[in-house]
Design an enzyme around this catalytic site. Sequence first.
Site, short mmCIF file in Angstrom:
data_model
loop_
_atom_site.label_atom_id
_atom_site.label_comp_id
_atom_site.label_asym_id
_atom_site.label_seq_id
_atom_site.Cartn_x
_atom_site.Cartn_y
_atom_site.Cartn_z
CD GLU A 128 -21.55 -54.58 -93.14
OE1 GLU A 128 -22.63 -55.00 -92.69
OE2 GLU A 128 -21.42 -53.48 -93.68
CG ASP A 129 -26.06 -57.60 -92.87
OD1 ASP A 129 -25.21 -56.69 -92.83
OD2 ASP A 129 -27.18 -57.43 -93.38
NE ARG A 167 -33.47 -54.20 -89.76
CZ ARG A 167 -32.59 -53.76 -90.68
NH1 ARG A 167 -31.61 -54.54 -91.08
NH2 ARG A 167 -32.71 -52.54 -91.18
CE LYS A 186 -27.62 -60.60 -102.72
NZ LYS A 186 -28.64 -59.54 -102.94
CG ASP A 197 -25.06 -55.71 -102.67
OD1 ASP A 197 -25.48 -56.80 -103.01
OD2 ASP A 197 -25.45 -54.64 -103.17
CG PHE A 200 -34.84 -58.69 -102.36
CD1 PHE A 200 -34.72 -58.64 -100.98
CD2 PHE A 200 -35.27 -57.54 -103.01
CE1 PHE A 200 -35.02 -57.51 -100.25
CE2 PHE A 200 -35.58 -56.40 -102.29
CZ PHE A 200 -35.45 -56.38 -100.92
CB VAL A 201 -31.16 -62.94 -99.13
CG1 VAL A 201 -30.98 -64.02 -100.17
CG2 VAL A 201 -29.96 -62.00 -99.10
CG ASP A 251 -34.01 -54.09 -93.87
OD1 ASP A 251 -32.86 -54.19 -94.35
OD2 ASP A 251 -34.69 -53.05 -93.98
N GLY A 291 -28.06 -54.39 -89.87
CA GLY A 291 -28.12 -55.75 -90.40
C GLY A 291 -27.27 -56.78 -89.69
C1 PRP Z 1 -26.37 -53.39 -95.89
C2 PRP Z 1 -25.42 -54.32 -95.18
C3 PRP Z 1 -24.10 -53.65 -95.34
C4 PRP Z 1 -24.22 -52.94 -96.68
C5 PRP Z 1 -23.53 -53.75 -97.72
O1 PRP Z 1 -26.75 -52.39 -95.02
O2 PRP Z 1 -25.76 -54.48 -93.83
O3 PRP Z 1 -23.85 -52.70 -94.32
O4 PRP Z 1 -25.62 -52.87 -96.98
O5 PRP Z 1 -23.70 -53.16 -98.99
P1 PRP Z 1 -22.49 -52.65 -99.90
O6 PRP Z 1 -21.47 -53.74 -99.97
O7 PRP Z 1 -23.18 -52.39 -101.22
O8 PRP Z 1 -21.93 -51.39 -99.30
P2 PRP Z 1 -28.01 -51.42 -95.30
O9 PRP Z 1 -27.51 -50.14 -95.88
O10 PRP Z 1 -29.04 -52.16 -96.06
O11 PRP Z 1 -28.50 -51.06 -93.84
P3 PRP Z 1 -29.02 -52.00 -92.65
O12 PRP Z 1 -27.87 -52.89 -92.25
O13 PRP Z 1 -29.40 -51.05 -91.56
O14 PRP Z 1 -30.21 -52.79 -93.16
#
Ligand code: PRP
Length: 198
Positions: free
Chosen positions: A101-102, A167, A133, A105, A154-155, A161, A45
């Site tokens: 990080e993107d 993406r 968030k 959450d 849901f962004v 993605d 991400g």
């Molecule tokens: C997303 C995002 C962070 C993580 C954050 O990755 O890029 O790495 O979730 O969530 P959290 O705060 O609940 O731990 P994802 O697992 O969706 O993988 P991706 O980046 O490959 O899409």
Amino acid sequence: MKSDIESVLISQKELNRIIARLAAEIERDYSAPDKRLVLVSILKGSVMFAAALMTALKIPAEIEFMRVSSYGAGTVSSGNVRILLDFYRPDISELDLLIVEDIIDSGHTLSSLTKLLNERGARSVRSCTLLDKPERREVPFEPDYTGTVIPDKFVVGFGLDYNEKYRNLPFIGVLKPEVYSAPERPSMSIMKGNPTTK
Ligand code: PRP
């Protein structure tokens, strides 16, 4: 792709403005000659954000990559992460790591990675997230640098993605609910987190 987007939450222009501001904050904190700034981009991400941030920085910055996944796929809460791709630096004790990080959450990913990289002996470990968030937090964690706080929607786009799609959108958009609730989509049980909002 754009027809699946309900609304643009953060435009390309606004993203550029946010990234320029973050880069200025990071430059201010890492410009001392003894600093060795290494961005740690968490795949997949953060790839667009990390590249844009690195390009915006006017101070020396190296980059490494990690890929992680929560333990217990299908559960909303997970207190640990599994490392799928790692980096090795024998000089880690001389490095000032900035996890990029993107989105934050639940907080589990950044919380676990910060602990891990500190345990590995990095000189310093900080974190920078494009999106936050806070409503979704399960563990208390505040990134050192935050692009912007967003509502629990849901962004997708600019690295984020849904089922590996969207993406490459150049903005952050809110996905139409009918896209992720369509019956032909793969089971939500394999997705991490609350599928209605991420
Ligand atoms: C997303 C995002 C962070 C993580 C954050 O990755 O890029 O790495 O979730 O969530 P959290 O705060 O609940 O731990 P994802 O697992 O969706 O993988 P991706 O980046 O490959 O899409």
